[in-house]
Design a protein around this motif. Structure first.
Motif, PDB file in Angstrom:
ATOM      1  N   UNK A 162       0.892  -1.159   0.020  1.00 44.01           N
ATOM      2  CA  UNK A 162      -0.066   0.049  -0.069  1.00 44.01           C
ATOM      3  C   UNK A 162       0.882   1.333   0.119  1.00 44.01           C
ATOM      4  N   UNK A 163       2.137   1.312   0.649  1.00 43.15           N
ATOM      5  CA  UNK A 163       2.714   2.386   0.840  1.00 43.15           C
ATOM      6  C   UNK A 163       3.537   2.516  -0.443  1.00 43.15           C
ATOM      7  N   UNK A 164       3.698   1.484  -1.320  1.00 46.70           N
ATOM      8  CA  UNK A 164       4.345   1.706  -2.645  1.00 46.70           C
ATOM      9  C   UNK A 164       3.452   2.659  -3.538  1.00 46.70           C
ATOM     10  N   UNK A 185       0.345 -15.801   2.000  1.00 47.42           N
ATOM     11  CA  UNK A 185       0.159 -15.509   0.525  1.00 47.42           C
ATOM     12  C   UNK A 185      -0.609 -14.305   0.570  1.00 47.42           C
ATOM     13  N   UNK A 186      -1.606 -13.932   1.483  1.00 48.88           N
ATOM     14  CA  UNK A 186      -2.686 -12.582   1.264  1.00 48.88           C
ATOM     15  C   UNK A 186      -1.609 -11.239   1.396  1.00 48.88           C
ATOM     16  N   UNK A 187      -0.617 -11.468   2.492  1.00 50.14           N
ATOM     17  CA  UNK A 187       0.089 -10.408   2.500  1.00 50.14           C
ATOM     18  C   UNK A 187       1.109 -10.019   1.271  1.00 50.14           C
ATOM     19  N   UNK A 188       1.446 -11.241   0.786  1.00 49.32           N
ATOM     20  CA  UNK A 188       2.201 -11.261  -0.413  1.00 49.32           C
ATOM     21  C   UNK A 188       1.551 -10.479  -1.538  1.00 49.32           C
ATOM     22  N   UNK A 189       0.072 -10.955  -1.690  1.00 48.49           N
ATOM     23  CA  UNK A 189      -0.834 -10.386  -2.871  1.00 48.49           C
ATOM     24  C   UNK A 189      -0.700  -8.889  -2.593  1.00 48.49           C
ATOM     25  N   UNK A 190      -0.899  -8.526  -1.529  1.00 49.84           N
ATOM     26  CA  UNK A 190      -0.961  -6.963  -1.283  1.00 49.84           C
ATOM     27  C   UNK A 190       0.191  -6.336  -1.559  1.00 49.84           C
ATOM     28  N   UNK A 191       1.271  -6.935  -1.252  1.00 48.86           N
ATOM     29  CA  UNK A 191       2.593  -6.383  -1.670  1.00 48.86           C
ATOM     30  C   UNK A 191       2.752  -6.254  -3.170  1.00 48.86           C
ATOM     31  N   UNK A 192       2.269  -7.271  -3.879  1.00 54.63           N
ATOM     32  CA  UNK A 192       2.499  -7.468  -5.340  1.00 54.63           C
ATOM     33  C   UNK A 192       1.400  -6.504  -5.995  1.00 54.63           C
ATOM     34  N   UNK A 193       0.335  -6.147  -5.193  1.00 56.77           N
ATOM     35  CA  UNK A 193      -0.528  -5.228  -5.942  1.00 56.77           C
ATOM     36  C   UNK A 193       0.133  -3.826  -5.894  1.00 56.77           C
ATOM     37  N   UNK A 194       0.983  -3.548  -5.021  1.00 59.56           N
ATOM     38  CA  UNK A 194       1.706  -2.366  -5.101  1.00 59.56           C
ATOM     39  C   UNK A 194       2.964  -2.429  -6.221  1.00 59.56           C
ATOM     40  N   UNK A 232      -7.566  -0.955  -4.282  1.00 56.79           N
ATOM     41  CA  UNK A 232      -6.506  -0.353  -4.589  1.00 56.79           C
ATOM     42  C   UNK A 232      -5.887  -0.460  -5.897  1.00 56.79           C
ATOM     43  N   UNK A 233      -5.777  -1.658  -6.502  1.00 57.90           N
ATOM     44  CA  UNK A 233      -5.307  -1.841  -7.749  1.00 57.90           C
ATOM     45  C   UNK A 233      -6.503  -2.252  -8.862  1.00 57.90           C
ATOM     46  N   UNK A 241      -4.057   4.600 -10.024  1.00 62.49           N
ATOM     47  CA  UNK A 241      -3.602   3.098  -9.428  1.00 62.49           C
ATOM     48  C   UNK A 241      -4.356   2.063 -10.305  1.00 62.49           C
ATOM     49  N   UNK A 242      -5.925   2.338 -10.261  1.00 62.74           N
ATOM     50  CA  UNK A 242      -6.468   1.481 -11.261  1.00 62.74           C
ATOM     51  C   UNK A 242      -5.946   1.198 -12.678  1.00 62.74           C
ATOM     52  N   UNK A 243      -5.818   2.390 -13.229  1.00 60.81           N
ATOM     53  CA  UNK A 243      -5.068   2.715 -14.497  1.00 60.81           C
ATOM     54  C   UNK A 243      -3.917   1.762 -14.572  1.00 60.81           C
ATOM     55  N   UNK A 244      -3.055   1.749 -13.523  1.00 65.74           N
ATOM     56  CA  UNK A 244      -1.819   1.284 -13.546  1.00 65.74           C
ATOM     57  C   UNK A 244      -1.896  -0.377 -13.475  1.00 65.74           C
ATOM     58  N   UNK A 245      -2.226  -0.537 -12.293  1.00 67.48           N
ATOM     59  CA  UNK A 245      -2.749  -1.952 -12.134  1.00 67.48           C
ATOM     60  C   UNK A 245      -3.406  -2.670 -13.269  1.00 67.48           C
TER      61      UNK A 245
END
Length: 458
Positions: free
Chosen positions: A98-100, A161-170, A293-294, A432-436
């Motif tokens: 989220x910080x990224x 796995x869920x925390x990792x998914x949030x990380x890779x969202x960023x 967020x993404x 962020x929607x456009x980027x993701x």
């Protein structure tokens, strides 16, 4: 998100999400500095336009990740106060994702230069490159100085796995944003790609079952035994697992693993609003924030729901409950609403209409800006103009408050601060929607799972 232990509550109430199972015992700790009390914090400019106020709130909240990021790793600290005895080095995987996204917003709005943003992002990526991971999956907590795993609970000492998914969202947003030819941008793109390709999502099917498991540990194997079922904050986990270049899950894993159980489909009305998915009354509002967020919910549909309608309905029900205020708590009303997981006077809790402790969490209403802009702006002005002496600090609004209890948190949590910056930006520009959604991998994953979206290229 998730709290410290699965405790007996998780065993007695097996239908609850990971967040709700773990919330009563969450002991998210560390960090170095205790915040200055809010009342002696930064002065608040007055008579701001809506756009000026949104700018100020986003920028001030972004400082949590920029000024307060870990000095060695650049990662987001779990929380801003030292409430529990875990030391000063704990950084959080999902909160860093989220910080990224907040750093990208800051670069685009020129609060920092693009070069500064790329340098900090590369610092984080280089740290992750050498940090502990398990089949490509990161733990919930890392030591921000060494990259070693800090266990989240006695058996939660491996991949999350869920925390990792949030990380890779960023990280995916960062890879789509930093497209320049500078050495920093080129290096961070390459390293994100190599790490992303190495996440073994299929390993978390535990011997090819048609469901994803949340945790695996080299010390404890699958003993946490927590399957990821919907509806909750974890949709992004299945989307990214289907998007993987090398370890993609099949659609049947989504259909039989995620879209199942007593708390997936709903269809009932609450406050004259039909809720397509999830718990009665919707559950905590972070369900409609973390994955989105993404993921762009506008026009996002599959065979189960229209996700814009889902998130709007969830928000409207949460708002209507606070306005109705059946428990007659002090302060609740059209300009003071929003129940989600946050700190409370009793510890950490997953606040919702069915777990209402009189605590309003600013992130709930502010991160709902895309879904209920008028109502969110009314809450923002009230929090800032009327309650700001108790709520406003150098990192934006505190994590929660209860006028009923005359209690105001002194804490900030990464997973609550990040959505404020990102979801307000999505409301304003859709950045962020456009980027993701522009990621070819994400496009492929959504298509594999049967989603429709105006942003999918056919």
């Amino acid at each position: 998100m998730k709290a410290l232990l699965l405790l007996a509550l998780g065993l007695l109430l097996p239908g609850l999400t990971d967040a709700q199972q773990k919330a009563p015992a969450k002991k998210t700790p560390p960090v170095t500095a205790q915040l200055t009390p809010a009342a002696s914090g930064p002065k608040r400019p007055r008579n701001l336009s809506d756009e000026q106020l949104l700018d100020l709130v986003q920028r001030q909240t972004f400082r949590y990740f920029w000024d307060f990021g870990h000095p060695v790793s650049g990662m987001a600290r779990e929380r801003s106060n030292r409430s529990f005895d875990y030391g000063d080095e704990v950084v959080t995987t999902g909160g860093t994702g989220f910080g990224l996204m907040a750093i990208i917003v800051a670069a685009e709005r020129k609060w920092i230069t693009r070069e500064q943003a790329a340098k900090r992002t590369l610092k984080i990526v280089n740290f992750l490159w050498k940090a502990d991971m398990y089949h490509g999956v990161f733990p919930h907590w890392l030591n921000g100085a060494t990259g070693k795993t800090i266990r989240f609970s006695p058996k939660d000492d491996g991949g999350d796995l869920v925390e990792t998914a949030f990380l890779y969202e960023g990280l995916i947003c960062a890879r789509q944003y930093f497209t320049g030819n500078t050495p920093a941008e080129s290096q961070l793109r390459n390293k994100i790609l190599w790490m992303w390709e190495g996440v073994e999502w299929t390993w978390h099917q535990q011997n090819d079952q048609n469901v994803l498991y949340w945790h695996w540990s080299p010390n404890n194997g699958w003993s946490m035994n927590h399957q990821i079922h919907g509806w909750n904050e974890c949709l992004i986990t299945y989307v990214l697992a289907a998007s993987s270049p090398k370890y993609a899950i099949d659609k049947k894993v989504y259909d039989q693993g995620w879209a199942t159980g007593n708390y997936f489909k709903n269809g009932k009305q609450f406050y004259n609003t039909t809720l397509p998915l999830g718990f009665d009354f919707g559950g905590p509002l972070f369900f409609s924030h973390y994955s989105f967020l993404g993921l762009d919910p506008r026009g996002l549909k599959d065979q189960h729901a229209d996700y814009w309608q889902q998130n709007q309905a969830h928000t409207r029900i949460n708002y209507a409950y606070c306005v109705d205020n059946p428990k007659k708590f002090k302060g609740y009303g059209p300009d003071c609403w929003g129940l989600t997981a946050s700190d409370s006077y009793q510890g950490y809790a997953a606040h919702s209409p069915t777990e209402d402790l009189s605590v309003i969490s600013p992130t709930a209403a502010l991160s709902a800006m895309p879904y209920a802009p008028k109502e969110s702006m009314a809450a923002l002005r009230h929090f800032y103009n009327d309650l700001g002496d108790n709520l406003w600090t150098e990192y934006g609004f505190v994590d929660g408050f209860s006028e009923q209890q005359n209690w105001y948190a002194k804490s900030h949590l990464a997973i609550d601060q990040g959505p404020i910056v990102g979801m307000i930006e999505n409301h304003r520009t859709g950045l962020l929607w456009k980027l993701f959604m522009s990621s070819p991998d994400v496009q492929r994953g959504l298509t594999r799972l049967g989603f429709e979206s105006p942003q999918l290229k056919r």
